[in-house]
Design a protein around this motif. Structure first.
Motif, PDB file in Angstrom:
ATOM      1  N   UNK B   7       0.830  -1.208   0.000  1.00  0.00           N
ATOM      2  CA  UNK B   7       0.000   0.000   0.000  1.00  0.00           C
ATOM      3  C   UNK B   7       0.862   1.254   0.000  1.00  0.00           C
ATOM      4  N   UNK B  20      -8.209   5.457   0.704  1.00  0.00           N
ATOM      5  CA  UNK B  20      -8.457   4.173   0.062  1.00  0.00           C
ATOM      6  C   UNK B  20      -7.497   3.112   0.604  1.00  0.00           C
ATOM      7  N   UNK B  24      -8.495  -0.492   2.152  1.00  0.00           N
ATOM      8  CA  UNK B  24      -7.956  -1.787   1.718  1.00  0.00           C
ATOM      9  C   UNK B  24      -7.284  -2.489   2.885  1.00  0.00           C
ATOM     10  N   UNK B  27      -9.790  -3.961   5.070  1.00  0.00           N
ATOM     11  CA  UNK B  27     -10.406  -5.107   4.404  1.00  0.00           C
ATOM     12  C   UNK B  27      -9.507  -6.333   4.519  1.00  0.00           C
ATOM     13  N   UNK B  28      -8.214  -6.132   4.244  1.00  0.00           N
ATOM     14  CA  UNK B  28      -7.277  -7.254   4.308  1.00  0.00           C
ATOM     15  C   UNK B  28      -7.195  -7.819   5.725  1.00  0.00           C
TER      16      UNK B  28
END
Lengths: 378, 322
Positions: B7, B20, B24, B27-28
């Protein structure tokens, strides 16, 4: 220059793969994915699995016959010294071809480079076996490791990594087997070594060695389990002490416990830490444990065992599939990554089930009960 | 390399915003661990063990159970499997069909296997087909072809193709082609060659006309292997050598060229390997026994380097852009 392949490209390749996964899950937009692909380039030649296999086979073929071709020019009736010289010359040729190809053709584990690497290692270590005759096994192990470990660090090849792992274990085993106490404690020593290897490779965060790390993790977990497995320890004990029949071992209850507990622990921690290597090793371990149990305590005819085991597996899998329709406890039944071997399944089905009664001359046999592998013997 | 590092790499190039990246990242961190394929493998293994076990069990206890009971049981199980498959069917289409139901492909496969068992049983016990063995093999073959196309199942399709080959007295599964087929019989070599070529041609037509174009690979794989091995066997044992050589080489070229069309480099590999064997054998025959051993090292060294160079540049040769 420790790494043969372009480290930046390896990293970029990984970044692109990750970005692609995120794109498939709608975490990135298409234009962002394009920007990733444009910014993180990697120019490796990766021709896909089948061409890689072809390149590998023909690579080995050409290496083998190159050796034969060169030997024409080495006069002398195959004495150890000429053979050693020949194989060293071949090793030098293979290594330079390997380096040139990696640099010029941008190979990255594309078959030819694997073949050249193995051929180079094989021919480089041949003189060792020719010149040190009847040395203790430990010497061979140490000398081979001197070739293997630098190759792992430079080329990060999976097969070489596997070979190095086992040579290391053989070194440990052959060292301790010489002492009476070492012989008795061998399972524990190997377990400690395996655990040590596991925890030390877990520390690696270099993407260059990711695949090697994974395979060493899986292997060391497997070795850790195998060394605690009751069957292996009992039969191994009998073999090492030249017992005609394998006798009950000391600390047998400890090994019963380890045989059952290690796979269970693998599965539990695999699910908890989302570690697929742990999880799958645990599943395979369960299978091995069931076989171990069956070996000593459980006698049913094969047919009944197969039926019961199959029914249990079907029920278990079906129950879990319907239980996980909605993800629970951080575990889901969503197809994660794309399947890579969808075609393979069809071939396997044809291979194991598709044998229709072939020969019109033979009467229809009774062995055709849809049996995978049951056909011939019955 | 951790998620955070990836990232960071993306944000530092300005591809994604920090917000964003945070999304992410969370989410991961929260995403569920999928055990989809592990469960499927267990299911497959279970089906395999269960059917084999049941088969042996029944075979061992035929006397006590009684034939009618067993036949009825197999028939009922088969009907249930086919009924379940039929109930959860999706409309027929000439394209690839994805069935949302998770079990259908498995019930279809079990149903087909049970059909084989049932038919074999009836023939064994009551000689249903008498001595018309051809009909006994053709019946499941037809059923498998129909169900494979109707329910879109490549596994059943390969069973059907296998059946078609058995009807001609051949085995077709890649490994057993070599192990089980008796290629000393000249008639068999010819029928194997012809069937293989026909299957390959049908794969080509399937692709051209989009009749289940994704089935083409199964046809190509099974038919191609059969045809290649039959032509090799023909070239090794039969006269005229040149006919089989020409057949083999034409096929090899076809496979190398079609690798581009069907996007599978397996066919490129098959074409090259079988073609290489053909050419090598022909050359060895032409050169004669005395010279072969002297020239072998030179030939293999340079020819395999040549193949490697071809494989390294196959995209250029075949005009593939990517």
């Amino acid at each position: 220059m420790m790494k043969a392949y372009n480290n930046l490209w390896v990293q970029n390749k990984y970044i692109k793969q990750t970005a692609h996964e995120w794109f498939r899950k709608n975490l990135l937009t298409a234009s962002q994915l394009e920007a990733v692909n444009a910014n993180f380039t990697s120019e490796f030649y990766r021709p896909g699995i089948f061409v890689t296999i072809g390149l590998f086979c023909f690579g080995l073929l050409s290496c083998a016959f190159f050796g034969g071709f060169v030997s024409i020019f080495f006069i002398g009736e195959g004495s150890d010294a000429t053979l050693s010289l020949l194989s060293l010359f071949c090793a030098a040729c293979f290594t330079s071809a390997l380096e040139v190809l990696i640099r010029e053709r941008k190979l990255f584990h594309s078959g030819v480079d694997n073949a050249l690497l193995y051929a180079a290692l094989l021919s480089a270590s041949t003189p060792v076996f020719l010149l040190f005759e009847s040395a203790p096994a430990g010497v061979y192990c140490i000398v081979t490791l001197l070739f293997l470990i630098p190759s792992v660090l430079r080329y990060a090849d999976l097969f070489v990594t596997t070979a190095a792992f086992f040579v290391l274990l053989i070194l440990v085993g052959s060292t301790f087997i010489g002492f009476p106490l070492g012989k008795a404690l061998l399972p524990f020593i190997l377990m400690i070594v395996a655990a040590g290897i596991y925890y030390s490779v877990r520390k690696n965060n270099d993407i260059y060695y990711l695949k090697c790390q994974q395979i060493v993790e899986a292997l060391s977990l497997a070795v850790f389990y195998v060394c605690g497995n009751y069957f292996v320890v009992r039969e191994g004990n009998a073999m090492l002490n030249d017992l005609p029949v394998s006798a009950e071992i000391s600390f047998s209850y400890l090994f019963y416990f380890l045989t059952a507990a290690i796979p269970a622990a693998y599965i539990y921690f695999g699910l908890k830490k989302h570690d697929r290597i742990l999880f799958v090793t645990g599943l395979l371990g369960i299978v091995a444990s069931v076989f171990t149990y069956r070996m000593y305590f459980f006698e049913l005819p094969l047919s009944q065992e197969l039926t019961i085991a199959g029914a249990l597996l079907i029920v278990l899998a079906a129950a879990l599939i319907s239980y996980l329709k909605t993800p629970r406890h951080g575990i889901s039944d969503q197809p994660g990554k794309r399947r890579r071997f969808a075609n393979l399944e069809a071939i396997l089905v044809a291979e194991s089930l598709g044998d229709l009664p072939a020969d019109p001359g033979v009467k229809f046999g009774g062995g055709n009960f849809g049996g995978g592998g049951a056909g011939e013997a019955y | 390399m951790t998620t955070t590092e990836v990232l960071n790499a993306l944000t530092s190039k300005g591809i994604i915003s920090n917000k964003q990246a945070d999304t992410i990242h969370s989410f991961e961190a929260d995403k569920a661990f999928s055990i989809h394929w592990e469960l499927r493998s267990i299911l497959y293994l279970g089906i395999l063990l269960f059917t084999s076990g049941l088969g042996i069990l029944i075979y061992e206890n035929i006397d006590t159970i009684g034939h009618q009971a067993i036949i009825a049981l197999i028939a009922i199980l088969m009907v249930i499997c086919f009924w379940y498959t039929y109930k959860h069917r999706v409309p027929f289409s000439l394209d690839e069909v994805h069935n949302p139901n998770k079990f259908v492909s498995y019930t279809l496969l079990i149903g087909c296997m049970l059909f084989l068992a049932l038919e074999g049983y009836l023939q064994f016990q009551y000689t249903l087909f008498g001595t018309k063995y051809g009909a006994a093999v053709l019946l499941p073959t037809l059923l498998f072809f129909v169900t494979a196309y109707r329910f879109d199942h490549t596994g059943v399709l390969s069973m059907a193709i296998t059946g078609l080959a058995s009807w001609l007295g051949l085995t077709i599964a890649p490994l057993s082609v070599i192990a089980k087929s008796d290629f000393t019989d000249g008639r068999l070599v010819w029928s194997a060659t012809l069937l293989g070529v026909l299957l390959v041609a049908f794969a080509w037509i399937s692709n051209l006309k989009s009749w289940k174009a994704h089935f083409a690979n199964t046809y190509l794989l099974l038919g191609g292997n059969l045809a290649f091995i039959a032509t090799l066997a023909g070239a090794f044992t039969m006269e005229p050598l040149f006919v089989f050589f020409l057949f083999g080489i034409t096929l090899a070229v076809f496979f190398i060229l079609s690798a581009r069309r069907v996007h599978s480099l397996l066919f490129l590999l098959m074409g090259i390997v079988y073609g290489y064997v053909h050419v090598t054998y022909l050359l060895a025959k032409l050169v004669g026994n005395e010279l072969v051993f002297g020239l072998a090292t030179v030939y293999f060294t340079f020819s395999s380097i040549g193949v490697i160079l071809f494989l390294l540049n196959y995209k250029k040769f075949l005009g593939i852009k990517r």
